[in-house]
Design an enzyme around this catalytic site. Structure first.
Site, PDB file in Angstrom:
ATOM      1  CG  ASN A 190      -5.230   5.415   9.631  1.00 31.35           C
ATOM      2  OD1 ASN A 190      -4.764   6.346   8.979  1.00 31.35           O
ATOM      3  ND2 ASN A 190      -4.495   4.415  10.072  1.00 31.35           N
ATOM      4  CB  THR A 197      -2.663   0.546  12.257  1.00 30.18           C
ATOM      5  OG1 THR A 197      -1.473   0.730  13.019  1.00 30.18           O
ATOM      6  CG2 THR A 197      -2.442   0.968  10.820  1.00 30.18           C
ATOM      7  CG  PHE A 219      -0.259  -0.166   2.540  1.00 25.96           C
ATOM      8  CD1 PHE A 219       0.294   0.920   3.199  1.00 25.96           C
ATOM      9  CD2 PHE A 219      -0.141  -1.425   3.126  1.00 25.96           C
ATOM     10  CE1 PHE A 219       0.941   0.768   4.414  1.00 25.96           C
ATOM     11  CE2 PHE A 219       0.501  -1.579   4.350  1.00 25.96           C
ATOM     12  CZ  PHE A 219       1.056  -0.481   5.000  1.00 25.96           C
ATOM     13  CG  HIS A 240       2.010   9.935  11.259  1.00 24.66           C
ATOM     14  ND1 HIS A 240       2.518   8.705  10.892  1.00 24.66           N
ATOM     15  CD2 HIS A 240       2.994  10.554  11.954  1.00 24.66           C
ATOM     16  CE1 HIS A 240       3.763   8.605  11.334  1.00 24.66           C
ATOM     17  NE2 HIS A 240       4.084   9.710  11.980  1.00 24.66           N
TER      18      HIS A 240
HETATM   19  P1  IDP Z   1       0.332   3.634  12.093  1.00 25.87           P
HETATM   20  O1  IDP Z   1      -0.173   4.872  11.357  1.00 25.87           O
HETATM   21  O2  IDP Z   1      -0.687   3.126  13.065  1.00 25.87           O
HETATM   22  O3  IDP Z   1       1.680   3.848  12.720  1.00 25.87           O
HETATM   23  P2  IDP Z   1       1.692   2.139  10.005  1.00 25.87           P
HETATM   24  O4  IDP Z   1       1.862   0.673   9.993  1.00 25.87           O
HETATM   25  O5  IDP Z   1       2.876   3.001  10.292  1.00 25.87           O
HETATM   26  O6  IDP Z   1       0.488   2.462  11.000  1.00 25.87           O
HETATM   27  O7  IDP Z   1       1.092   2.553   8.599  1.00 25.87           O
HETATM   28  C1  IDP Z   1       1.045   3.920   8.199  1.00 25.87           C
HETATM   29  C2  IDP Z   1      -0.292   4.186   7.576  1.00 25.87           C
HETATM   30  O8  IDP Z   1      -0.406   3.395   6.390  1.00 25.87           O
HETATM   31  C3  IDP Z   1      -1.493   3.796   8.411  1.00 25.87           C
HETATM   32  O9  IDP Z   1      -1.836   4.765   9.363  1.00 25.87           O
HETATM   33  C4  IDP Z   1      -2.550   3.648   7.348  1.00 25.87           C
HETATM   34  O10 IDP Z   1      -3.045   4.919   6.946  1.00 25.87           O
HETATM   35  C5  IDP Z   1      -1.762   3.052   6.199  1.00 25.87           C
HETATM   36  N1  IDP Z   1      -1.889   1.608   6.206  1.00 25.87           N
HETATM   37  C6  IDP Z   1      -1.330   0.720   7.071  1.00 25.87           C
HETATM   38  N2  IDP Z   1      -1.687  -0.538   6.793  1.00 25.87           N
HETATM   39  C7  IDP Z   1      -2.497  -0.454   5.704  1.00 25.87           C
HETATM   40  C8  IDP Z   1      -3.192  -1.437   4.915  1.00 25.87           C
HETATM   41  O11 IDP Z   1      -3.148  -2.637   5.157  1.00 25.87           O
HETATM   42  N3  IDP Z   1      -3.913  -0.946   3.867  1.00 25.87           N
HETATM   43  C9  IDP Z   1      -3.989   0.375   3.566  1.00 25.87           C
HETATM   44  N4  IDP Z   1      -3.359   1.316   4.286  1.00 25.87           N
HETATM   45  C10 IDP Z   1      -2.622   0.910   5.321  1.00 25.87           C
HETATM   46 MG    MG Z   2       3.461   4.318  11.742  1.00 23.54          MG
END
Ligand code: IDP
Ligand code: MG
Length: 171
Positions: free
Chosen positions: A115, A94, A60, A118
């Site tokens: 979501n 997340t 992604f 950040h």
């Molecule tokens: P976090 O924001 O909770 O730290 P991360 O794993 O750092 O999560 O991922 C960054 C951002 O990437 C997430 O907040 C979300 O917007 C997006 N993301 C993470 N996993 C997925 C997925 O499986 N599909 C689509 N977007 C994702």
């Molecule tokens: Mg992150």
């Protein structure tokens, strides 16, 4: 007197478009964290690729960068005792579906790819992210009188450094 901490929080374009800027800032203010940096900007795709470089091998990654670039973000630095860990708790998981009631991602969004916010996941990533998003002169050093009522002693309290620490984006 030590161990005050900083975190990087960004309200992403979906959060801005849904009119959640005020609600989200309010939660950090009401918790008692100390705002030291804030700006409203549209980040370039190259900049966002760098910001999310740890995810470059995830399927992604490209769509994440596109989404982050699709509109303005509110970039912030908050300071306080355990602000990195507590900030993550305030965000929720997340994936909003796994987030607990009362967290930002449970209360305000539905899908993992939208979501709305950040937050740095460790003190080390916070230092790197603050260094990437903010110039030293964009961080403001001031004393908030509320700190005397939020902290019982010096531990973890925003330190009102003579100069704020320098954050480096180069890890
Ligand atoms: P976090 O924001 O909770 O730290 P991360 O794993 O750092 O999560 O991922 C960054 C951002 O990437 C997430 O907040 C979300 O917007 C997006 N993301 C993470 N996993 C997925 C997925 O499986 N599909 C689509 N977007 C994702
Ligand atoms: Mg992150």
């Amino acid at each position: 007197m030590a161990n005050s901490e900083f975190t990087f929080i960004a309200i992403t374009p979906d959060g801005v478009q849904q009119g959640l800027v005020g609600d989200i800032i309010k939660r950090f203010e009401q918790k008692g964290f100390h705002l030291v940096g804030l700006k409203f900007m549209r980040a370039s795709e190259n900049f966002l690729k760098e910001h999310h470089i740890d995810l470059k091998d995830r399927p992604f990654y490209a769509s994440l960068v596109k989404y982050m670039h699709s509109g303005p973000v509110v970039a912030m630095v908050w300071e306080g005792l355990n602000v990195v860990k507590t900030g993550r708790v305030m965000l929720g998981e997340t994936n909003p579906v796994d987030s607990k009631p009362g967290t930002i991602r449970e209360d305000f969004c539905i899908q993992v790819g939208r979501n709305i916010i950040h937050g740095s996941d460790s003190v080390e990533s916070a230092e790197k992210e603050i260094g990437l998003w903010f110039l030293p002169e964009e961080l403001v050093n001031y004393k908030s009188s509320a700190q005397d009522w939020i902290y019982e002693g010096q531990e973890g309290r925003p330190q009102n450094f003579p100069a704020l620490p320098r954050f480096s984006s180069k890890g």
